[in-house]
Design a protein around this motif. Structure first.
Motif, PDB file in Angstrom:
ATOM      1  N   LEU A  83      -5.385   3.131  -9.087  1.00  0.00           N
ATOM      2  CA  LEU A  83      -4.613   4.002  -8.216  1.00  0.00           C
ATOM      3  C   LEU A  83      -3.806   4.965  -9.070  1.00  0.00           C
ATOM      4  CD1 LEU A  83      -3.991   4.158  -5.059  1.00  0.00           C
ATOM      5  CD2 LEU A  83      -1.827   3.065  -5.640  1.00  0.00           C
ATOM      6  N   ASP A  84      -3.780   6.231  -8.683  1.00  0.00           N
ATOM      7  CA  ASP A  84      -2.864   7.168  -9.309  1.00  0.00           C
ATOM      8  C   ASP A  84      -1.510   7.042  -8.621  1.00  0.00           C
ATOM      9  OD1 ASP A  84      -4.850   8.041 -10.973  1.00  0.00           O
ATOM     10  OD2 ASP A  84      -5.261   9.894  -9.859  1.00  0.00           O
ATOM     11  N   ALA A  85      -0.454   7.376  -9.339  1.00  0.00           N
ATOM     12  CA  ALA A  85       0.892   7.181  -8.789  1.00  0.00           C
ATOM     13  C   ALA A  85       1.148   8.034  -7.550  1.00  0.00           C
ATOM     14  CB  ALA A  85       1.942   7.483  -9.857  1.00  0.00           C
ATOM     15  N   ASP A  86       0.413   9.131  -7.401  1.00  0.00           N
ATOM     16  CA  ASP A  86       0.616   9.981  -6.226  1.00  0.00           C
ATOM     17  C   ASP A  86      -0.337   9.643  -5.083  1.00  0.00           C
ATOM     18  OD1 ASP A  86      -1.761  10.955  -7.252  1.00  0.00           O
ATOM     19  OD2 ASP A  86      -1.009  12.965  -7.678  1.00  0.00           O
ATOM     20  N   GLU A  87      -0.994   8.493  -5.157  1.00  0.00           N
ATOM     21  CA  GLU A  87      -1.900   8.042  -4.107  1.00  0.00           C
ATOM     22  C   GLU A  87      -1.303   6.852  -3.358  1.00  0.00           C
ATOM     23  OE1 GLU A  87      -6.157   9.312  -6.167  1.00  0.00           O
ATOM     24  OE2 GLU A  87      -5.379   7.280  -6.450  1.00  0.00           O
ATOM     25  N   ARG A  88      -1.683   6.723  -2.089  1.00  0.00           N
ATOM     26  CA  ARG A  88      -1.181   5.639  -1.252  1.00  0.00           C
ATOM     27  C   ARG A  88      -2.328   4.972  -0.500  1.00  0.00           C
ATOM     28  NH1 ARG A  88       2.094   7.183  -4.156  1.00  0.00           N
ATOM     29  NH2 ARG A  88       4.103   8.192  -3.703  1.00  0.00           N
ATOM     30  N   ILE A  89      -2.375   3.644  -0.574  1.00  0.00           N
ATOM     31  CA  ILE A  89      -3.362   2.879   0.178  1.00  0.00           C
ATOM     32  C   ILE A  89      -2.762   2.540   1.540  1.00  0.00           C
ATOM     33  CG2 ILE A  89      -4.601   0.681   0.310  1.00  0.00           C
ATOM     34  CD1 ILE A  89      -4.897   0.808  -2.712  1.00  0.00           C
ATOM     35  N   THR A  90      -3.412   2.967   2.587  1.00  0.00           N
ATOM     36  CA  THR A  90      -2.929   2.681   3.938  1.00  0.00           C
ATOM     37  C   THR A  90      -3.282   1.243   4.319  1.00  0.00           C
ATOM     38  OG1 THR A  90      -4.998   3.379   4.976  1.00  0.00           O
ATOM     39  CG2 THR A  90      -3.328   5.089   4.577  1.00  0.00           C
ATOM     40  N   PRO A  91      -2.615   0.686   5.337  1.00  0.00           N
ATOM     41  CA  PRO A  91      -2.981  -0.660   5.807  1.00  0.00           C
ATOM     42  C   PRO A  91      -4.448  -0.758   6.217  1.00  0.00           C
ATOM     43  CG  PRO A  91      -0.860  -0.017   6.714  1.00  0.00           C
ATOM     44  CD  PRO A  91      -1.406   1.202   6.033  1.00  0.00           C
ATOM     45  N   GLU A  92      -4.981   0.317   6.803  1.00  0.00           N
ATOM     46  CA  GLU A  92      -6.390   0.316   7.216  1.00  0.00           C
ATOM     47  C   GLU A  92      -7.321   0.266   6.008  1.00  0.00           C
ATOM     48  OE1 GLU A  92      -3.813   2.021  10.292  1.00  0.00           O
ATOM     49  OE2 GLU A  92      -4.119   2.548   8.174  1.00  0.00           O
ATOM     50  N   LEU A  93      -6.998   1.022   4.968  1.00  0.00           N
ATOM     51  CA  LEU A  93      -7.820   1.007   3.762  1.00  0.00           C
ATOM     52  C   LEU A  93      -7.703  -0.341   3.052  1.00  0.00           C
ATOM     53  CD1 LEU A  93      -9.694   2.381   1.771  1.00  0.00           C
ATOM     54  CD2 LEU A  93      -7.685   3.447   0.693  1.00  0.00           C
ATOM     55  N   LYS A  94      -6.512  -0.906   3.038  1.00  0.00           N
ATOM     56  CA  LYS A  94      -6.313  -2.242   2.466  1.00  0.00           C
ATOM     57  C   LYS A  94      -7.250  -3.244   3.142  1.00  0.00           C
ATOM     58  CE  LYS A  94      -3.054  -6.061   2.850  1.00  0.00           C
ATOM     59  NZ  LYS A  94      -1.716  -6.488   3.329  1.00  0.00           N
ATOM     60  N   ASN A  95      -7.326  -3.201   4.463  1.00  0.00           N
ATOM     61  CA  ASN A  95      -8.215  -4.116   5.186  1.00  0.00           C
ATOM     62  C   ASN A  95      -9.678  -3.875   4.832  1.00  0.00           C
ATOM     63  OD1 ASN A  95      -6.050  -5.337   6.476  1.00  0.00           O
ATOM     64  ND2 ASN A  95      -6.159  -3.989   8.266  1.00  0.00           N
ATOM     65  N   ASP A  96     -10.053  -2.612   4.670  1.00  0.00           N
ATOM     66  CA  ASP A  96     -11.422  -2.282   4.246  1.00  0.00           C
ATOM     67  C   ASP A  96     -11.739  -2.939   2.905  1.00  0.00           C
ATOM     68  OD1 ASP A  96     -11.782  -0.716   6.454  1.00  0.00           O
ATOM     69  OD2 ASP A  96     -11.593   1.202   5.404  1.00  0.00           O
ATOM     70  N   ILE A  97     -10.793  -2.827   1.966  1.00  0.00           N
ATOM     71  CA  ILE A  97     -10.990  -3.369   0.619  1.00  0.00           C
ATOM     72  C   ILE A  97     -11.170  -4.880   0.663  1.00  0.00           C
ATOM     73  CG2 ILE A  97      -9.878  -3.748  -1.618  1.00  0.00           C
ATOM     74  CD1 ILE A  97      -8.388  -1.048  -1.119  1.00  0.00           C
ATOM     75  N   LEU A  98     -10.249  -5.558   1.324  1.00  0.00           N
ATOM     76  CA  LEU A  98     -10.288  -7.027   1.361  1.00  0.00           C
ATOM     77  C   LEU A  98     -11.516  -7.538   2.095  1.00  0.00           C
ATOM     78  CD1 LEU A  98      -6.508  -7.763   2.048  1.00  0.00           C
ATOM     79  CD2 LEU A  98      -7.741  -7.912  -0.127  1.00  0.00           C
ATOM     80  N   LYS A  99     -11.926  -6.839   3.118  1.00  0.00           N
ATOM     81  CA  LYS A  99     -13.109  -7.234   3.873  1.00  0.00           C
ATOM     82  C   LYS A  99     -14.374  -7.043   3.042  1.00  0.00           C
ATOM     83  CE  LYS A  99     -15.616  -6.184   8.161  1.00  0.00           C
ATOM     84  NZ  LYS A  99     -15.618  -5.338   9.392  1.00  0.00           N
ATOM     85  N   GLU A 100     -14.439  -5.923   2.325  1.00  0.00           N
ATOM     86  CA  GLU A 100     -15.657  -5.590   1.575  1.00  0.00           C
ATOM     87  C   GLU A 100     -15.901  -6.536   0.418  1.00  0.00           C
ATOM     88  OE1 GLU A 100     -19.114  -3.516   1.315  1.00  0.00           O
ATOM     89  OE2 GLU A 100     -17.537  -3.141   2.788  1.00  0.00           O
ATOM     90  N   ILE A 101     -14.851  -6.852  -0.353  1.00  0.00           N
ATOM     91  CA  ILE A 101     -15.066  -7.653  -1.560  1.00  0.00           C
ATOM     92  C   ILE A 101     -15.368  -9.121  -1.244  1.00  0.00           C
ATOM     93  CG2 ILE A 101     -13.605  -6.128  -2.932  1.00  0.00           C
ATOM     94  CD1 ILE A 101     -11.410  -8.237  -2.806  1.00  0.00           C
ATOM     95  N   LYS A 102     -15.165  -9.521   0.005  1.00  0.00           N
ATOM     96  CA  LYS A 102     -15.455 -10.903   0.392  1.00  0.00           C
ATOM     97  C   LYS A 102     -16.859 -11.067   0.985  1.00  0.00           C
ATOM     98  CE  LYS A 102     -10.599 -12.083   1.140  1.00  0.00           C
ATOM     99  NZ  LYS A 102      -9.542 -12.403   2.132  1.00  0.00           N
ATOM    100  N   LYS A 103     -17.587  -9.968   1.067  1.00  0.00           N
ATOM    101  CA  LYS A 103     -18.945 -10.046   1.584  1.00  0.00           C
ATOM    102  C   LYS A 103     -19.843 -10.780   0.595  1.00  0.00           C
ATOM    103  CE  LYS A 103     -18.954  -5.904   4.493  1.00  0.00           C
ATOM    104  NZ  LYS A 103     -19.560  -4.571   4.716  1.00  0.00           N
ATOM    105  N   PRO A 104     -20.881 -11.474   1.085  1.00  0.00           N
ATOM    106  CA  PRO A 104     -21.814 -12.188   0.188  1.00  0.00           C
ATOM    107  C   PRO A 104     -22.495 -11.246  -0.813  1.00  0.00           C
ATOM    108  CG  PRO A 104     -22.130 -12.883   2.460  1.00  0.00           C
ATOM    109  CD  PRO A 104     -21.203 -11.712   2.502  1.00  0.00           C
ATOM    110  N   ILE A 105     -22.807 -10.032  -0.357  1.00  0.00           N
ATOM    111  CA  ILE A 105     -23.437  -9.038  -1.225  1.00  0.00           C
ATOM    112  C   ILE A 105     -22.595  -7.769  -1.187  1.00  0.00           C
ATOM    113  CG2 ILE A 105     -25.488  -7.638  -1.652  1.00  0.00           C
ATOM    114  CD1 ILE A 105     -27.136  -9.808  -0.300  1.00  0.00           C
ATOM    115  N   THR A 106     -22.221  -7.279  -2.357  1.00  0.00           N
ATOM    116  CA  THR A 106     -21.380  -6.084  -2.437  1.00  0.00           C
ATOM    117  C   THR A 106     -21.998  -5.072  -3.388  1.00  0.00           C
ATOM    118  OG1 THR A 106     -20.080  -6.910  -4.305  1.00  0.00           O
ATOM    119  CG2 THR A 106     -19.301  -7.475  -2.080  1.00  0.00           C
ATOM    120  N   GLN A 107     -21.508  -3.829  -3.296  1.00  0.00           N
ATOM    121  CA  GLN A 107     -21.837  -2.816  -4.297  1.00  0.00           C
ATOM    122  C   GLN A 107     -20.991  -3.097  -5.543  1.00  0.00           C
ATOM    123  OE1 GLN A 107     -24.458  -1.974  -2.185  1.00  0.00           O
ATOM    124  NE2 GLN A 107     -24.293  -0.102  -3.397  1.00  0.00           N
ATOM    125  N   LYS A 108     -21.351  -2.452  -6.643  1.00  0.00           N
ATOM    126  CA  LYS A 108     -20.575  -2.625  -7.867  1.00  0.00           C
ATOM    127  C   LYS A 108     -19.372  -1.696  -7.917  1.00  0.00           C
ATOM    128  CE  LYS A 108     -24.406  -4.370 -10.653  1.00  0.00           C
ATOM    129  NZ  LYS A 108     -25.252  -4.158 -11.852  1.00  0.00           N
TER     130      LYS A 108
END
Length: 252
Positions: A83-108
């Motif tokens: 993350l750059d200091a001038d960037e902000r992760i929204t609650p919706e994007l946070k949920n996207d991240i946590l949901k994606e990395i827990k999938k059985p198969i993910t992108q790199k």
């Protein structure tokens, strides 16, 4: 068991206006690492007093690629979230991240789409409508191309995914700060061109500068952003002009 732990990383310098809000948006990460380039404002003090769990390191700045790769070397988890200091992760994007990395198969790796703000106002066009950057990736591809000092990218990433929600990019709160960044980046880009043995040509300097203004203002619809579009298009042209100006000095 699948490792879905995240290391959130930031490289910073004099970010007292941004650092607190940026760190708050990555508090969900399993570890947070900040690499500071010996800030002269209160950035380090804010981190130490308000975020005691953050791992803080310092290193003299040479270029963005070296800083990012050094910061990665401190991380211990499978997933890297930059993350750059001038960037902000929204609650919706946070949920996207946590949901994606827990999938059985993910992108790199994953692109984050970004909403761009200039002087506190959203920019809808000027090329920002297609703006996206890789911000989430696995350790196995976690190495930035050392041939680029600026606009750095990962060495080899095939077929990155794209997350649904947007990353907020509060890029600059003043014209002066944007102008200063353009000059700083131009110096680094000029060094890259010099090392690639790209020769300075006045015609190239002028043509690239003119085309960059035309591309952002007309082709990328900066005209629809009003005065902001003119300003951003001018700074895009200035970036090219100054890059070749600094390249000429490299050959002097």
């Amino acid at each position: 068991m699948k490792d879905s732990k995240i290391s959130a990383l930031l490289i910073v310098f004099n970010e007292e206006k941004n650092i607190e809000e940026a760190l708050k948006t990555v508090e969900f990460a399993d570890e947070i690492i900040v690499l500071d380039s010996f800030s002269t404002d209160s950035t380090v003090e804010i981190i130490k007093t308000k975020f005691p769990k953050v791992q803080l390191y310092q290193n003299r700045f040479e270029d963005f690629t070296k800083q990012r790769n050094l910061c990665i070397s401190y991380a211990k988890n499978e997933w890297i979230l930059f993350l750059d200091a001038d960037e902000r992760i929204t609650p919706e994007l946070k949920n996207d991240i946590l949901k994606e990395i827990k999938k059985p198969i993910t992108q790199k790796a994953y692109f984050f789409k970004r909403k761009f703000f200039f002087k506190g106002e959203k920019v809808n066009y000027s090329g920002t409508q297609n703006d996206k950057n890789i911000r989430l990736f696995k350790r196995e591809v976690a190495h930035y191309d050392e041939h680029k000092r600026v606009h750095e990218g990962l060495d080899t990433v095939e077929n990155p995914g794209v997350l649904e929600h947007y990353l907020l990019h509060y890029s600059f709160d003043s014209y002066e700060s944007y102008h200063d960044k353009v000059i700083h980046y131009s110096k680094l880009k000029a060094k890259d061109l010099y090392e690639k043995k790209i020769k300075y040509r006045l015609i190239k300097q002028l043509s690239k500068s003119i085309f960059n203004f035309f591309k952002m203002y007309i082709l990328k619809l900066g005209i629809l952003d009003g005065r902001k579009g003119i300003t951003l298009s001018y700074l895009s042209a200035l970036s090219s002009f100054k890059t070749y100006e600094f390249l000429k000095k490299e050959y002097a």
